[in-house]
Scaffold this motif. Structure first.
Motif, PDB file in Angstrom:
ATOM      1  N   GLU A   1       0.809  -1.218   0.000  1.00  0.00           N
ATOM      2  CA  GLU A   1       0.000   0.000   0.000  1.00  0.00           C
ATOM      3  C   GLU A   1       0.843   1.269   0.000  1.00  0.00           C
ATOM      4  N   ASP A   2       2.174   1.111  -0.004  1.00  0.00           N
ATOM      5  CA  ASP A   2       3.069   2.274  -0.044  1.00  0.00           C
ATOM      6  C   ASP A   2       3.102   2.816  -1.471  1.00  0.00           C
ATOM      7  N   PRO A   3       2.580   4.036  -1.713  1.00  0.00           N
ATOM      8  CA  PRO A   3       2.504   4.561  -3.085  1.00  0.00           C
ATOM      9  C   PRO A   3       3.863   4.904  -3.678  1.00  0.00           C
ATOM     10  N   GLU A   4       4.901   4.961  -2.844  1.00  0.00           N
ATOM     11  CA  GLU A   4       6.240   5.308  -3.328  1.00  0.00           C
ATOM     12  C   GLU A   4       7.023   4.078  -3.791  1.00  0.00           C
ATOM     13  N   VAL A   5       6.469   2.909  -3.595  1.00  0.00           N
ATOM     14  CA  VAL A   5       7.188   1.671  -3.905  1.00  0.00           C
ATOM     15  C   VAL A   5       6.554   0.985  -5.118  1.00  0.00           C
ATOM     16  N   GLU A   6       7.372   0.649  -6.116  1.00  0.00           N
ATOM     17  CA  GLU A   6       6.892  -0.055  -7.298  1.00  0.00           C
ATOM     18  C   GLU A   6       6.750  -1.551  -7.007  1.00  0.00           C
ATOM     19  N   LYS A   7       5.694  -2.151  -7.562  1.00  0.00           N
ATOM     20  CA  LYS A   7       5.464  -3.590  -7.407  1.00  0.00           C
ATOM     21  C   LYS A   7       5.561  -4.262  -8.769  1.00  0.00           C
TER      22      LYS A   7
END
Length: 295
Positions: free
Chosen positions: A239-245
């Motif tokens: 749910e961290d918007p700064e981290v790419e999945k």
């Protein structure tokens, strides 16, 4: 032969840079029964004792015996790599009788009877009677063989994958994924439950972690409090918007499943390798095995 030469030249190879051998040093006859193919010597009466190779079961003793001249030439040669073109060539060189599409493009250990590393690919005839686009895959696999020809050793990546981590190792690894700013993850699902998921933040894919959530009998792997904390840490990373999945079919399956089943709403940039492959190259396979073999 013309297709072979076209592909070889496109891959940057030359004819005298290798030696061409057939599995059997004579013409063969192919007989199709349902989804299976049966190979016989062309001039034989095609009885049970004449069978050389069959789909699903591979070589017969007679098939190996008749291939001995080819095996002996391979063993005597100074070649470091075999480009096995077609299912029968792959089977002879590796002992694998699965469909060629499952292994093409991979660098494999050769069967002891040949003693050399092997790269399987499609037979050129398959591009004439089957799928024209496979020519590009043959070219790709030829390039790989040319890159491998200078070294007799099987130099595969050494990966460190933790499959039985401690609770502390899991929490620390998930936090490292967040710090890296980009990580790959994947779920396994059985009976609408997640028995395990995996994580990797190393761009080279050399270090990964598998998080077990149930044991071999389907019972919980952790105490309830520990499993809760693992899910909360995993959810925070997703749910961290700064981290790419990154994942194969991330958008089509994993993230919708987690949203419905675990109320985890992933945010940020989603890198779905399957969708990217399908958009860029819609004519080609979008399965993970194919993508890995090409890229």
């Amino acid at each position: 032969g013309e297709v072979f030469m076209e592909c070889l030249h496109a891959a940057g190879g030359i004819r005298r840079g290798g030696y061409i051998l057939n599995v059997w040093p004579f013409m063969i006859y192919k007989e199709k029964r349902g989804n299976r193919e049966f190979f016989y010597p062309f001039a034989s009466p095609r009885g049970p004792n004449d069978l050389l190779w069959a789909t699903g079961s591979g070589f017969t003793d007679e098939g190996i015996r008749e291939a001995l001249p080819t095996i002996q030439k391979i063993k005597r040669s100074k070649a470091n790599v075999i480009l096995a073109m077609g299912q029968q060539a792959m089977d002879l060189a590796t002992g694998k009788s699965a469909k060629i599409g499952k292994w093409r493009g991979s660098i494999l250990a050769g069967h002891p009877r040949v003693g050399k590393k092997v790269i399987p690919t499609y037979h050129p005839a398959a591009t004439i009677h089957g799928v024209y686009l496979w020519r590009y895959l043959i070219i790709n696999d030829m390039k790989r063989a040319l890159a491998e020809k200078g070294d007799p050793h099987l130099n595969l990546p050494v990966r460190r994958i933790m499959i039985d981590p401690t609770f502390k190792e899991i929490i620390e690894f998930i936090r490292e994924c967040r710090k890296a700013g980009r990580f790959a993850t994947d779920l396994e699902v059985i009976n609408h439950q997640v028995p395990c998921f995996s994580l990797c933040y190393d761009p080279g894919g050399m270090e990964g972690l598998v998080v077990p959530l149930s044991d071999d009998h389907g019972e919980p792997f952790w105490r309830l409090e520990d499993e809760r904390d693992i899910w909360l840490e995993y959810a925070a990373a997703l749910e961290d918007p700064e981290v790419e999945k990154v994942n194969q079919n991330l958008i089509g399956f994993d993230m919708p499943f987690l949203a419905m089943q675990n109320h985890i709403l992933a945010k940020g940039y989603m890198c779905d390798t399957m969708i990217a492959q399908h958009i860029l190259y819609p004519e080609f396979n979008k399965g993970l095995d194919f993508i890995a073999s090409i890229h």
